[in-house]
Design an enzyme around this catalytic site. Structure first.
Site, PDB file in Angstrom:
ATOM      1  N   LYS A 230      54.006 -64.766  91.703  1.00  0.00           N
ATOM      2  CA  LYS A 230      54.019 -63.796  90.605  1.00  0.00           C
ATOM      3  C   LYS A 230      52.899 -62.753  90.768  1.00  0.00           C
ATOM      4  CE  LYS A 230      56.036 -66.962  87.181  1.00  0.00           C
ATOM      5  NZ  LYS A 230      56.005 -67.368  85.758  1.00  0.00           N
TER       6      LYS A 230
ATOM      7  N   TYR B  11      65.419 -64.484  83.677  1.00  0.00           N
ATOM      8  CA  TYR B  11      64.798 -65.130  82.512  1.00  0.00           C
ATOM      9  C   TYR B  11      65.736 -65.112  81.297  1.00  0.00           C
ATOM     10  CZ  TYR B  11      60.228 -65.693  84.772  1.00  0.00           C
ATOM     11  OH  TYR B  11      59.195 -66.103  85.583  1.00  0.00           O
TER      12      TYR B  11
ATOM     13  N   PHE C  27      58.159 -63.166  72.944  1.00  0.00           N
ATOM     14  CA  PHE C  27      57.215 -62.815  74.015  1.00  0.00           C
ATOM     15  C   PHE C  27      57.903 -62.254  75.259  1.00  0.00           C
ATOM     16  CE2 PHE C  27      58.401 -66.635  76.231  1.00  0.00           C
ATOM     17  CZ  PHE C  27      58.551 -67.623  75.262  1.00  0.00           C
TER      18      PHE C  27
ATOM     19  N   ARG D 190      58.016 -78.383  91.764  1.00  0.00           N
ATOM     20  CA  ARG D 190      57.632 -78.292  90.340  1.00  0.00           C
ATOM     21  C   ARG D 190      56.409 -79.170  90.082  1.00  0.00           C
ATOM     22  NH1 ARG D 190      60.051 -74.583  86.655  1.00  0.00           N
ATOM     23  NH2 ARG D 190      59.734 -76.119  85.028  1.00  0.00           N
TER      24      ARG D 190
ATOM     25  N   THR E 237      54.203 -75.392  82.664  1.00  0.00           N
ATOM     26  CA  THR E 237      54.217 -73.939  82.443  1.00  0.00           C
ATOM     27  C   THR E 237      52.857 -73.411  81.984  1.00  0.00           C
ATOM     28  OG1 THR E 237      56.514 -74.195  81.753  1.00  0.00           O
ATOM     29  CG2 THR E 237      55.454 -72.089  81.233  1.00  0.00           C
TER      30      THR E 237
ATOM     31  N   ARG F 184      49.019 -74.374  89.236  1.00  0.00           N
ATOM     32  CA  ARG F 184      48.742 -73.679  87.972  1.00  0.00           C
ATOM     33  C   ARG F 184      47.412 -74.140  87.376  1.00  0.00           C
ATOM     34  NH1 ARG F 184      54.995 -73.902  85.691  1.00  0.00           N
ATOM     35  NH2 ARG F 184      55.646 -71.871  86.522  1.00  0.00           N
TER      36      ARG F 184
ATOM     37  N   ASN G  85      50.980 -67.700  85.228  1.00  0.00           N
ATOM     38  CA  ASN G  85      50.901 -69.054  85.789  1.00  0.00           C
ATOM     39  C   ASN G  85      51.239 -69.097  87.288  1.00  0.00           C
ATOM     40  OD1 ASN G  85      53.620 -68.661  85.603  1.00  0.00           O
ATOM     41  ND2 ASN G  85      53.981 -70.223  84.031  1.00  0.00           N
TER      42      ASN G  85
ATOM     43  N   HIS H 148      56.643 -69.016  90.096  1.00  0.00           N
ATOM     44  CA  HIS H 148      57.912 -69.528  89.549  1.00  0.00           C
ATOM     45  C   HIS H 148      58.542 -70.440  90.586  1.00  0.00           C
ATOM     46  CE1 HIS H 148      62.033 -69.834  88.144  1.00  0.00           C
ATOM     47  NE2 HIS H 148      62.385 -69.594  89.396  1.00  0.00           N
TER      48      HIS H 148
ATOM     49  N   GLU I 267      69.582 -69.016  91.932  1.00  0.00           N
ATOM     50  CA  GLU I 267      68.463 -68.089  92.145  1.00  0.00           C
ATOM     51  C   GLU I 267      68.402 -67.605  93.600  1.00  0.00           C
ATOM     52  OE1 GLU I 267      65.559 -69.637  88.523  1.00  0.00           O
ATOM     53  OE2 GLU I 267      65.110 -70.313  90.544  1.00  0.00           O
TER      54      GLU I 267
HETATM   55  P1  ADP Z   1      58.700 -72.349  83.879  1.00  0.00           P
HETATM   56  O1  ADP Z   1      58.322 -71.081  84.616  1.00  0.00           O
HETATM   57  O2  ADP Z   1      57.589 -73.380  83.945  1.00  0.00           O
HETATM   58  O3  ADP Z   1      60.043 -72.903  84.305  1.00  0.00           O
HETATM   59  P2  ADP Z   1      59.955 -71.300  81.417  1.00  0.00           P
HETATM   60  O4  ADP Z   1      61.249 -71.208  82.149  1.00  0.00           O
HETATM   61  O5  ADP Z   1      59.936 -71.995  80.095  1.00  0.00           O
HETATM   62  O6  ADP Z   1      58.805 -71.982  82.315  1.00  0.00           O
HETATM   63  O7  ADP Z   1      59.397 -69.826  81.136  1.00  0.00           O
HETATM   64  C1  ADP Z   1      59.540 -68.816  82.099  1.00  0.00           C
HETATM   65  C2  ADP Z   1      58.252 -68.019  82.200  1.00  0.00           C
HETATM   66  O8  ADP Z   1      58.060 -67.293  80.999  1.00  0.00           O
HETATM   67  C3  ADP Z   1      56.977 -68.852  82.351  1.00  0.00           C
HETATM   68  O9  ADP Z   1      56.722 -69.234  83.682  1.00  0.00           O
HETATM   69  C4  ADP Z   1      55.928 -67.916  81.813  1.00  0.00           C
HETATM   70  O10 ADP Z   1      55.522 -66.951  82.778  1.00  0.00           O
HETATM   71  C5  ADP Z   1      56.671 -67.212  80.672  1.00  0.00           C
HETATM   72  N1  ADP Z   1      56.450 -67.876  79.374  1.00  0.00           N
HETATM   73  C6  ADP Z   1      56.978 -69.070  78.962  1.00  0.00           C
HETATM   74  N2  ADP Z   1      56.580 -69.393  77.714  1.00  0.00           N
HETATM   75  C7  ADP Z   1      55.779 -68.358  77.312  1.00  0.00           C
HETATM   76  C8  ADP Z   1      55.026 -68.067  76.105  1.00  0.00           C
HETATM   77  N3  ADP Z   1      55.041 -68.890  75.070  1.00  0.00           N
HETATM   78  N4  ADP Z   1      54.312 -66.918  76.077  1.00  0.00           N
HETATM   79  C9  ADP Z   1      54.290 -66.058  77.118  1.00  0.00           C
HETATM   80  N5  ADP Z   1      54.974 -66.271  78.272  1.00  0.00           N
HETATM   81  C10 ADP Z   1      55.694 -67.393  78.378  1.00  0.00           C
END
Ligand code: ADP
Length: 138
Positions: free
Chosen positions: A9, A49, A57, A85, A91, A102, A112, A115, A126
């Site tokens: 990222k 996403y 957000f 993972r 996350t 992370r 973080n 991805h 993907e």
């Molecule tokens: P992951 O990337 O761990 O699979 P998610 O699919 O839930 O997590 O979320 C996608 C991405 O959106 C996260 O990696 C993060 O960058 C962002 N994100 C998730 N939750 C939040 C939040 N509460 N506030 C801001 N950004 C968020």
């Protein structure tokens, strides 16, 4: 054997830790079978996403993820999706254990570092979304 889809990222590139992060994947036994750099636009971010596109957000994520070019990786190895993972941690970087990517390099829940696909089905979708035919070498 499985192939997972990874994005280094914007915060990863801004911090100059792409090599360090890739080293962790390689040391864990995963092979790079696809790699390219691109700047994400709003169309592809809404697709990638989709599961968080209706969250308050989301505009912040969109601005962050398109703030600078990112690196796409396809990583191949045994049980790649689940194991990668685990290497990332949860996350929210502030809740991720030290020793995870992370936990060691992330800032918060949004910034973080990496991805990674969350299931083999998602990985297939993907990889198809971000790589063209002929860009994967496995
Ligand atoms: P992951 O990337 O761990 O699979 P998610 O699919 O839930 O997590 O979320 C996608 C991405 O959106 C996260 O990696 C993060 O960058 C962002 N994100 C998730 N939750 C939040 C939040 N509460 N506030 C801001 N950004 C968020």
């Amino acid at each position: 054997m499985e192939t997972s889809f990874i994005i280094l990222k914007p915060d990863c590139l801004e911090k100059g830790i792409a090599g360090t992060v890739i080293d962790r994947f390689e040391k864990a036994g995963f092979a790079i079978v696809g790699c390219k750099m691109a700047r994400l636009d709003s169309r592809i971010l809404r697709e990638h996403y989709a599961h968080v596109a209706d969250k308050p957000f989301f505009p912040e994520i969109e601005a962050f993820m398109s703030s600078r070019p990112v690196i796409f990786l396809a990583l191949r190895g045994e049980n790649a999706v689940e194991k990668i993972r685990e290497l990332l941690g949860p996350t929210d970087s502030t809740k991720a254990a030290k020793g995870t990517i992370r936990g060691d390099f992330g800032t918060d829940v949004m910034k973080n570092v990496v991805h990674a696909s969350d299931s083999p089905e998602t990985a297939r979708a993907e990889l198809k979304r971000f790589f063209r035919d002929g860009e994967l070498f496995a």
